[in-house]
Structure formats: C-alpha cells, structure tokens
Design a protein around this motif. Structure first.
Motif, PDB file in Angstrom:
ATOM      1  N   VAL A 131      54.329  -5.550  50.782  1.00  0.00           N
ATOM      2  CA  VAL A 131      55.265  -4.914  49.849  1.00  0.00           C
ATOM      3  C   VAL A 131      54.732  -5.019  48.426  1.00  0.00           C
ATOM      4  O   VAL A 131      54.830  -4.073  47.645  1.00  0.00           O
ATOM      5  CB  VAL A 131      56.676  -5.548  49.960  1.00  0.00           C
ATOM      6  N   PHE A 132      54.140  -6.154  48.084  1.00  0.00           N
ATOM      7  CA  PHE A 132      53.551  -6.288  46.754  1.00  0.00           C
ATOM      8  C   PHE A 132      52.384  -5.327  46.586  1.00  0.00           C
ATOM      9  O   PHE A 132      52.206  -4.741  45.521  1.00  0.00           O
ATOM     10  CB  PHE A 132      53.100  -7.724  46.479  1.00  0.00           C
ATOM     11  N   GLN A 133      51.592  -5.171  47.633  1.00  0.00           N
ATOM     12  CA  GLN A 133      50.472  -4.234  47.558  1.00  0.00           C
ATOM     13  C   GLN A 133      50.980  -2.808  47.339  1.00  0.00           C
ATOM     14  O   GLN A 133      50.413  -2.056  46.540  1.00  0.00           O
ATOM     15  CB  GLN A 133      49.622  -4.329  48.817  1.00  0.00           C
ATOM     16  N   LEU A 134      52.079  -2.432  48.024  1.00  0.00           N
ATOM     17  CA  LEU A 134      52.680  -1.118  47.810  1.00  0.00           C
ATOM     18  C   LEU A 134      53.182  -0.990  46.379  1.00  0.00           C
ATOM     19  O   LEU A 134      53.005   0.045  45.736  1.00  0.00           O
ATOM     20  CB  LEU A 134      53.820  -0.880  48.804  1.00  0.00           C
ATOM     21  N   LYS A 135      53.788  -2.051  45.873  1.00  0.00           N
ATOM     22  CA  LYS A 135      54.276  -2.036  44.494  1.00  0.00           C
ATOM     23  C   LYS A 135      53.118  -1.826  43.522  1.00  0.00           C
ATOM     24  O   LYS A 135      53.241  -1.057  42.562  1.00  0.00           O
ATOM     25  CB  LYS A 135      55.002  -3.342  44.176  1.00  0.00           C
ATOM     26  N   ALA A 136      51.999  -2.502  43.761  1.00  0.00           N
ATOM     27  CA  ALA A 136      50.838  -2.348  42.886  1.00  0.00           C
ATOM     28  C   ALA A 136      50.298  -0.915  42.917  1.00  0.00           C
ATOM     29  O   ALA A 136      49.936  -0.352  41.886  1.00  0.00           O
ATOM     30  CB  ALA A 136      49.749  -3.343  43.280  1.00  0.00           C
ATOM     31  N   ILE A 137      50.281  -0.319  44.102  1.00  0.00           N
ATOM     32  CA  ILE A 137      49.817   1.074  44.226  1.00  0.00           C
ATOM     33  C   ILE A 137      50.768   2.020  43.499  1.00  0.00           C
ATOM     34  O   ILE A 137      50.337   2.917  42.776  1.00  0.00           O
ATOM     35  CB  ILE A 137      49.673   1.452  45.713  1.00  0.00           C
ATOM     36  N   LEU A 138      52.069   1.810  43.677  1.00  0.00           N
ATOM     37  CA  LEU A 138      53.055   2.642  42.983  1.00  0.00           C
ATOM     38  C   LEU A 138      52.978   2.456  41.472  1.00  0.00           C
ATOM     39  O   LEU A 138      53.149   3.406  40.708  1.00  0.00           O
ATOM     40  CB  LEU A 138      54.461   2.333  43.489  1.00  0.00           C
ATOM     41  N   PHE A 139      52.733   1.232  41.039  1.00  0.00           N
ATOM     42  CA  PHE A 139      52.572   0.939  39.615  1.00  0.00           C
ATOM     43  C   PHE A 139      51.402   1.745  39.047  1.00  0.00           C
ATOM     44  O   PHE A 139      51.515   2.377  37.992  1.00  0.00           O
ATOM     45  CB  PHE A 139      52.346  -0.559  39.431  1.00  0.00           C
ATOM     46  N   ALA A 140      50.289   1.749  39.768  1.00  0.00           N
ATOM     47  CA  ALA A 140      49.120   2.533  39.339  1.00  0.00           C
ATOM     48  C   ALA A 140      49.447   4.027  39.331  1.00  0.00           C
ATOM     49  O   ALA A 140      49.050   4.749  38.405  1.00  0.00           O
ATOM     50  CB  ALA A 140      47.932   2.247  40.252  1.00  0.00           C
TER      51      ALA A 140
END
Length: 94
Positions: free
Chosen positions: A31-40
């Motif tokens: 979920v954090f990895q998805l958040k990082a991708i969405l942030f980018a």
C-alpha cells in the motif's frame, strides 16, 4: 497571496517527502508503494498543468468557461490526491 500559497504548498510537499522517506525506511508494504507511485503521478500531473494547461488558463477572458485541459488536470489531481490520502490511511491495515 498566490506566491504565499505556492511557497506553503512546496514546504508541505517537502515535509511529506521527508516523513514519507522515514516511513519507507521502516516498512514499505504494497500500500505504501502504491501511495508512492500515486504521489509521483500527482507531481507529474502538476507539471502537466503548469506546462500544458496553465498558459491557456492565464489567457482566457473573465467569465469564460475553463478549458477542457484545465478541467481534466483538475479532476485528475483530485482523484490522485484523494487516493494518496486513502492509501496513507490504509497503510497500517496491510
């Protein structure tokens, strides 16, 4: 006023990057990895607005409807940042 808001947003972005990197060093679940991708993706959307839609918005007449490209980047921005917030709230549950 606009310059103050932009500076505040940049400071908030820097704060999120610092705290996010600390969280990443502790635990990087999916979920954090998805958040990082969405942030980018959100940052890329800001760049798209700045270079593609903002020049058009600055030159429209008062009372005119917003150009489609500005509407599209605005809607995409809302969706992305709400998803970032939702992922942030969900990290602890995965």
């Amino acid at each position: 006023m606009l310059a103050w808001a932009r500076n505040f947003a940049l400071a908030a972005l820097a704060g999120m990057a610092v705290t996010g990197s600390l969280l990443f060093s502790a635990e990087a679940n999916p979920v954090f990895q998805l958040k990082a991708i969405l942030f980018a993706a959100g940052l890329i959307n800001v760049a798209i607005y700045e270079f593609w839609a903002r020049p058009v918005v600055e030159h429209i007449a008062s009372g005119s409807s917003m150009p489609a490209r500005a509407k599209a980047t605005g809607v995409l921005s809302l969706v992305i940042w709400i998803a970032v917030a939702a992922c942030g709230r969900s990290i602890a549950y995965f």
